[in-house]
Write a protein that holds these residues in place. Structure first.
Motif, PDB file in Angstrom:
ATOM      1  N   ASN A 186      15.136 -21.253   8.254  1.00  5.58           N
ATOM      2  CA  ASN A 186      16.238 -21.687   9.834  1.00  5.58           C
ATOM      3  C   ASN A 186      14.751 -21.223  11.495  1.00  5.58           C
ATOM      4  N   GLY A 187      13.538 -21.900  10.624  1.00  7.22           N
ATOM      5  CA  GLY A 187      12.267 -21.180  11.414  1.00  7.22           C
ATOM      6  C   GLY A 187      11.867 -20.034  11.333  1.00  7.22           C
ATOM      7  N   SER A 188      11.830 -19.344  10.222  1.00  5.10           N
ATOM      8  CA  SER A 188      11.167 -17.598  10.278  1.00  5.10           C
ATOM      9  C   SER A 188      10.715 -17.919   9.271  1.00  5.10           C
ATOM     10  N   LEU A 189       9.996 -17.088   9.297  1.00  6.06           N
ATOM     11  CA  LEU A 189       9.986 -16.452   7.150  1.00  6.06           C
ATOM     12  C   LEU A 189      10.480 -14.650   7.025  1.00  6.06           C
ATOM     13  N   ASP A 190      10.851 -14.868   6.200  1.00  5.88           N
ATOM     14  CA  ASP A 190      11.667 -13.743   5.384  1.00  5.88           C
ATOM     15  C   ASP A 190      11.236 -13.275   3.977  1.00  5.88           C
ATOM     16  N   VAL A 191      10.598 -12.252   4.702  1.00  2.72           N
ATOM     17  CA  VAL A 191       9.829 -10.919   3.729  1.00  2.72           C
ATOM     18  C   VAL A 191      10.597 -10.068   3.612  1.00  2.72           C
ATOM     19  N   LEU A 192      10.232  -9.868   1.832  1.00  2.00           N
ATOM     20  CA  LEU A 192      11.422  -8.587   1.670  1.00  2.00           C
ATOM     21  C   LEU A 192       9.988  -8.009   0.506  1.00  2.00           C
ATOM     22  N   VAL A 193       9.539  -6.334   0.431  1.00  2.00           N
ATOM     23  CA  VAL A 193       9.187  -5.828  -0.420  1.00  2.00           C
ATOM     24  C   VAL A 193      10.068  -4.626  -0.673  1.00  2.00           C
ATOM     25  N   ALA A 194      10.378  -5.260  -1.732  1.00  2.51           N
ATOM     26  CA  ALA A 194      11.178  -3.832  -2.520  1.00  2.51           C
ATOM     27  C   ALA A 194      10.654  -3.153  -4.206  1.00  2.51           C
ATOM     28  N   ASP A 195      11.104  -1.310  -4.200  1.00  2.22           N
ATOM     29  CA  ASP A 195      10.501  -0.976  -4.948  1.00  2.22           C
ATOM     30  C   ASP A 195      10.985  -0.493  -5.788  1.00  2.22           C
ATOM     31  N   ASP A 196      11.152   0.275  -7.255  1.00  2.05           N
ATOM     32  CA  ASP A 196      11.723   1.199  -7.539  1.00  2.05           C
ATOM     33  C   ASP A 196      11.963   2.615  -7.129  1.00  2.05           C
ATOM     34  N   GLY A 197      10.905   2.687  -6.378  1.00  5.73           N
ATOM     35  CA  GLY A 197      10.765   4.571  -6.193  1.00  5.73           C
ATOM     36  C   GLY A 197      11.376   4.656  -5.848  1.00  5.73           C
ATOM     37  N   ARG A 198      11.116   6.119  -5.457  1.00 11.11           N
ATOM     38  CA  ARG A 198      12.027   7.308  -5.381  1.00 11.11           C
ATOM     39  C   ARG A 198      13.005   7.685  -4.129  1.00 11.11           C
ATOM     40  N   GLY A 199      12.410   6.538  -3.230  1.00  7.97           N
ATOM     41  CA  GLY A 199      12.978   6.489  -1.931  1.00  7.97           C
ATOM     42  C   GLY A 199      13.041   7.840  -1.239  1.00  7.97           C
ATOM     43  N   ARG A 247       0.962  -1.149   0.198  1.00  8.25           N
ATOM     44  CA  ARG A 247       0.290  -0.583  -0.226  1.00  8.25           C
ATOM     45  C   ARG A 247       0.742   1.482  -0.355  1.00  8.25           C
ATOM     46  N   ASN A 248       1.809   1.268   0.506  1.00 10.03           N
ATOM     47  CA  ASN A 248       3.282   2.622   0.487  1.00 10.03           C
ATOM     48  C   ASN A 248       3.453   2.592  -0.597  1.00 10.03           C
ATOM     49  N   VAL A 249       3.868   1.548  -1.203  1.00  6.35           N
ATOM     50  CA  VAL A 249       4.426   1.381  -2.086  1.00  6.35           C
ATOM     51  C   VAL A 249       3.932   2.707  -2.915  1.00  6.35           C
ATOM     52  N   VAL A 250       2.619   1.648  -3.261  1.00  9.52           N
ATOM     53  CA  VAL A 250       1.434   2.553  -4.738  1.00  9.52           C
ATOM     54  C   VAL A 250       1.120   3.174  -4.026  1.00  9.52           C
ATOM     55  N   GLY A 251       0.749   4.452  -3.119  1.00 10.63           N
ATOM     56  CA  GLY A 251       0.277   5.497  -2.711  1.00 10.63           C
ATOM     57  C   GLY A 251       1.300   6.746  -2.441  1.00 10.63           C
ATOM     58  N   HIS A 252       2.886   6.049  -2.221  1.00 15.00           N
ATOM     59  CA  HIS A 252       4.022   7.002  -2.250  1.00 15.00           C
ATOM     60  C   HIS A 252       4.618   7.050  -2.740  1.00 15.00           C
ATOM     61  N   ALA A 253       5.543   6.339  -3.298  1.00 14.29           N
ATOM     62  CA  ALA A 253       6.466   5.665  -3.719  1.00 14.29           C
ATOM     63  C   ALA A 253       6.913   5.590  -4.844  1.00 14.29           C
ATOM     64  N   GLY A 254       5.845   7.147  -6.107  1.00 21.89           N
ATOM     65  CA  GLY A 254       6.501   6.705  -7.637  1.00 21.89           C
ATOM     66  C   GLY A 254       7.308   5.960  -8.379  1.00 21.89           C
ATOM     67  N   ALA A 255       6.711   4.286  -7.601  1.00 20.42           N
ATOM     68  CA  ALA A 255       7.679   3.168  -8.403  1.00 20.42           C
ATOM     69  C   ALA A 255       6.559   2.216  -9.098  1.00 20.42           C
ATOM     70  N   SER A 256       7.285   1.922 -10.481  1.00 18.77           N
ATOM     71  CA  SER A 256       6.664   1.549 -11.333  1.00 18.77           C
ATOM     72  C   SER A 256       6.739  -1.028 -10.989  1.00 18.77           C
ATOM     73  N   ARG A 257       7.614  -1.352  -9.617  1.00 20.34           N
ATOM     74  CA  ARG A 257       7.218  -2.334  -9.568  1.00 20.34           C
ATOM     75  C   ARG A 257       7.749  -2.111  -8.426  1.00 20.34           C
ATOM     76  N   ILE A 258       7.419  -3.611  -8.461  1.00 19.64           N
ATOM     77  CA  ILE A 258       7.389  -4.341  -6.734  1.00 19.64           C
ATOM     78  C   ILE A 258       7.877  -5.459  -6.931  1.00 19.64           C
ATOM     79  N   ASP A 259       8.584  -5.933  -6.325  1.00 19.56           N
ATOM     80  CA  ASP A 259       9.401  -7.429  -5.725  1.00 19.56           C
ATOM     81  C   ASP A 259       9.857  -7.867  -4.527  1.00 19.56           C
ATOM     82  N   LEU A 260       8.912  -8.822  -4.777  1.00 14.69           N
ATOM     83  CA  LEU A 260       8.133  -9.394  -3.350  1.00 14.69           C
ATOM     84  C   LEU A 260       8.350 -11.088  -3.158  1.00 14.69           C
ATOM     85  N   ARG A 261       9.068 -11.289  -1.825  1.00 12.34           N
ATOM     86  CA  ARG A 261       9.664 -12.494  -1.924  1.00 12.34           C
ATOM     87  C   ARG A 261       9.072 -12.435  -0.162  1.00 12.34           C
ATOM     88  N   ILE A 262       9.041 -13.896  -0.421  1.00  9.76           N
ATOM     89  CA  ILE A 262       8.326 -14.463   1.004  1.00  9.76           C
ATOM     90  C   ILE A 262       9.419 -15.996   1.578  1.00  9.76           C
TER      91      ILE A 262
END
Length: 410
Positions: free
Chosen positions: A351-364, A332-347
């Motif tokens: 080792n007993g945990s879930l690693d979540v990554l949400v990255a964008d190519d926005g303005r930062g 939601r933050n990427v779509v509303g505020h980042a000015g990005a064109s692409r989202i990379d999601l990895r779940i």
């Protein structure tokens, strides 16, 4: 396994507590050191006053005042036996007019009384001075710091005199440090004991806070499910029925106005269904996390590249809901505020945990810049940490943003 969020909170409490303890100890020790020096100086002054009035003054008889050499030699011998020893370096006796009666330094040439010395005589009060010697000599080098004590006395014959005692200042300071060394261990031990007593209490309070937060999360989920069910079975069904009725009426009467109303009702129905998914995705409990995340990404207007673990649908309900909320808020933050064109999601499960990554190519952004949407992400961060995980946000102007979360799976 202890929760990493709890460990971090306890570590923060310990570090901040120790910092506060260190600050308090330093301030108190500084105050003790100053008080010790003042107390030592006061004690040295009192010793000099008593020595001058009860030991030295009775030895000054008429022969000493007359400058008799044998009398002065007897006085010198008595003083060197009982008074002139470390830390006392010099004793001098003055008349009120500044003339010298006696000095333990044979080469001492009195330069007269200073104004504070005259005031001490006039007021019959003790005067102290800290600094180098007024007149250096073999007994008192110029490099030595002194505590000079000037005590007015009256001899048995009624003669008014001023007795000067030059005491080595380092000895006075050593007495002050000794006083500090005596009490400092008790102070430090007491403050550390208080910190140790508070630590278990802090751990108990944090655990209670975590349980309270978990109960609030569960209550929030129940309320979300209730609202979602009410919307689905009530308003959305009514809107869907109204849309169909308006479409049928528009076709039967060939009415552009009715057709426009039917289109508006369909758009409203779709918006309500999207709000339903935002409140509580129906697929999350029915089909699992993977399906709910797929639905979320399909509704995203940006290009999405997703890598999802095959075992996401086997997660406990609380963990699945937390991961979904994390991904939902980040997207939601990427779509509303980042000015990005692409989202990379990895779940991924690691080792007993879930690693979540949400990255964008926005303005930062930089940390100094106010960041839209940061409140929602901060709340998610609290939820992740309360579950024993961690969440970080990395960004730089022009380089996009990466939200990383690690959520333990139990």
């Amino acid at each position: 396994m202890r929760r990493s969020g709890e460990r971090w909170a306890v570590a923060q409490f310990v570090v901040s507590g120790l910092a506060a303890v260190a600050l308090v100890v330093v301030l108190v020790l500084v105050a003790f050191a100053r008080a010790g020096r003042e107390e030592a100086a006061a004690a040295a002054t009192e010793v000099t006053r008593i020595t001058a009035t009860t030991v030295i003054a009775p030895l000054v008889d008429a022969d000493v005042l007359a400058g008799d050499r044998e009398a002065l030699a007897r006085l010198d011998a008595r003083l060197r036996t009982g008074v002139l020893r470390e830390p006392v370096l010099r004793v001098t006796i003055y008349r009120p007019d500044g003339r010298l009666v006696y000095s333990s330094n044979p080469g001492y040439g009195a330069s007269g009384l200073t104004q504070p010395m005259r005031e001490a005589l006039r007021r019959d009060d003790t005067y102290t001075r800290v600094g180098g010697p007024l007149e250096p000599g073999a007994d008192v080098p110029s490099t030595v710091e002194l505590l000079d004590v000037y005590q007015p006395v009256t001899t048995a014959s009624g003669e008014r005199l001023l007795i000067e005692s030059c005491r080595r200042l380092t000895a006075v300071r050593a007495d002050g440090r000794a006083l500090l060394d005596r009490f400092a261990p008790y102070l430090i031990g007491g403050v550390l004991a208080l910190q140790l007593v508070n630590l278990p209490l802090a751990i108990v309070l944090m655990r209670r806070s975590r349980r309270s937060l978990q109960r609030e999360i569960a209550a929030s989920d129940r309320e979300r499910r209730r609202l979602a069910a009410d919307l689905h079975n009530g308003v959305i069904q009514d809107m869907a029925g109204l849309s169909m009725a308006l479409s049928g009426a528009a076709a039967a009467h060939q009415s552009p106005e009715l057709r426009a109303l039917a289109d508006n009702s369909r758009r409203t129905t779709r918006a309500l269904r999207q709000a339903l998914v935002d409140i509580y995705p129906p697929n999350l409990q029915r089909a699992g996390l993977r399906s709910a995340v797929d639905d979320l990404l399909q509704a995203t207007p940006l290009e999405v590249a997703a890598v999802l673990d095959d075992e996401l649908d086997e997660l406990p309900p609380d963990t699945a809901a937390l991961v979904y909320r994390t991904v939902q808020e980040a997207v939601r933050n990427v779509v509303g505020h980042a000015g990005a064109s692409r989202i990379d999601l990895r779940i991924e499960r690691v080792n007993g945990s879930l690693d979540v990554l949400v990255a964008d190519d926005g303005r930062g952004f930089t940390r100094a810049q106010p960041r839209p949407g940061h409140v929602g992400l901060a709340l998610i961060c609290d939820l992740v940490e309360s579950a024993g995980g961690e969440l970080t946000v990395d960004s730089a102007p022009g380089d996009g943003t990466a939200v990383r979360a690690r959520v333990p799976v139990r």
